[in-house]
Design a protein around this motif. Sequence first.
Motif, PDB file in Angstrom:
ATOM      1  N   GLN A 267       0.834  -1.205   0.000  1.00 43.94           N
ATOM      2  CA  GLN A 267       0.000   0.000   0.000  1.00 43.94           C
ATOM      3  C   GLN A 267       0.866   1.251   0.000  1.00 43.94           C
ATOM      4  N   SER A 270       2.242   1.877  -3.316  1.00 43.75           N
ATOM      5  CA  SER A 270       1.208   2.411  -4.209  1.00 43.75           C
ATOM      6  C   SER A 270       1.021   3.902  -3.963  1.00 43.75           C
ATOM      7  N   ASN A 271       1.038   4.315  -2.655  1.00 42.93           N
ATOM      8  CA  ASN A 271       0.891   5.737  -2.340  1.00 42.93           C
ATOM      9  C   ASN A 271       2.056   6.547  -2.880  1.00 42.93           C
ATOM     10  N   GLN A 273       3.890   5.779  -5.379  1.00 45.54           N
ATOM     11  CA  GLN A 273       3.786   5.816  -6.843  1.00 45.54           C
ATOM     12  C   GLN A 273       2.754   6.846  -7.282  1.00 45.54           C
ATOM     13  N   SER A 274       1.635   6.957  -6.534  1.00 47.12           N
ATOM     14  CA  SER A 274       0.610   7.955  -6.893  1.00 47.12           C
ATOM     15  C   SER A 274       1.121   9.378  -6.644  1.00 47.12           C
ATOM     16  N   MET A 275       1.980   9.555  -5.575  1.00 48.40           N
ATOM     17  CA  MET A 275       2.534  10.879  -5.305  1.00 48.40           C
ATOM     18  C   MET A 275       3.527  11.298  -6.376  1.00 48.40           C
ATOM     19  N   SER A 277       3.410  10.543  -9.459  1.00 51.74           N
ATOM     20  CA  SER A 277       2.820  10.557 -10.803  1.00 51.74           C
ATOM     21  C   SER A 277       2.875  11.970 -11.368  1.00 51.74           C
ATOM     22  N   SER A 280      -0.105  14.211 -10.421  1.00 51.48           N
ATOM     23  CA  SER A 280      -0.476  14.297  -9.004  1.00 51.48           C
ATOM     24  C   SER A 280      -0.317  15.735  -8.484  1.00 51.48           C
ATOM     25  N   ARG A 283       2.742  16.196  -6.261  1.00 50.61           N
ATOM     26  CA  ARG A 283       3.982  16.395  -7.010  1.00 50.61           C
ATOM     27  C   ARG A 283       4.083  17.852  -7.489  1.00 50.61           C
TER      28      ARG A 283
END
Length: 320
Positions: A267, A270-271, A273-275, A277, A280, A283
């Motif tokens: 998890q 995944s977080n 990776q989403s940050m 992106s 995002s 970011r």
Amino acid sequence: MNRQALVGAFVVGGIGLAVGAFVLFGNFHPFTRMEKAVLIFHGASSGLSVGAPVTFRGVQVGAVDKVVIEYNPETKDAYIPVYVTMRPDNITLTSNSAHHLPTIRDLVSQGLRGEMNLKSFVTGSSEIDLDFAPEVPAVLHPAIATMTEIPTKQSSIQAMSQTLQNLPLKELGDNANASLAAVRELSDRLDRDLPVLIESIRSTSDHSRDMVDASRDLITHLQPQLEQTLKSLNRLADAGSEQLNARGKDLHQLLENSNVMIQRADQSLSNIQSMTSPRSSERANLEASLRDLASAASALRGFANDVERNPQLLLTGRRP
């Protein structure tokens, strides 16, 4: 008159007995159909004489009348014509009467061949044996034969003699001498080397026996220690089994906790990776903060350069 008649009857009876004996025990058969034939041999005819039997598969069907020699001075070659008298009346037919008795010429065309074989090893006498052998080529001698000729073939004894004559006896003797010399040399070498070899084998056997005895003593000495070691291993294995049985629940709980931690780590990844992106918002804020930090660092660098050129700026500050 009675005496003369008696003498005449006695003479006539004696003549009759002589003729009967000649017909019965001799080769003269006035009432039997006979045929003459000749067999021409190219080899030796030892033991063959006048009166020798002519047989067909062991049954006598004739006799030898004459044995002569035909010599050719041009080729320096000699042949042995053997003239025989055959009695075809000894042959009967098994089929119907429409067939006639075959002549010697007919039998020759059907494969009749003759060979000379030894009749008796004791007397050395020979005989003529006839049989059908159509696979043997019919070799005829029209320049020698003056009557019906029966082709001849080589007998087994003649073939054996020919084979013995063709044997390379000298080469066989030389090979035998060489073999005997090699055997003698081998025997001498064995007589010379065998005692040393036997002594070496005996010494090796003694050493091997000593080694076996030492190994037996060592095994006897180590056997109690090996048994003790095996018992210790058994106890260790039993203790390990008990520990595993006792800690089985703890290990199960530890595995479950590890699974939960792995899920949380997934998890977190995944977080992150989403940050990171490109689309995002976190970011974008982070990039803006980095730009502000870069501007502040640039201003500080310019101020440091000014201070380095003019240190009084630390006291007076920049004048407008």
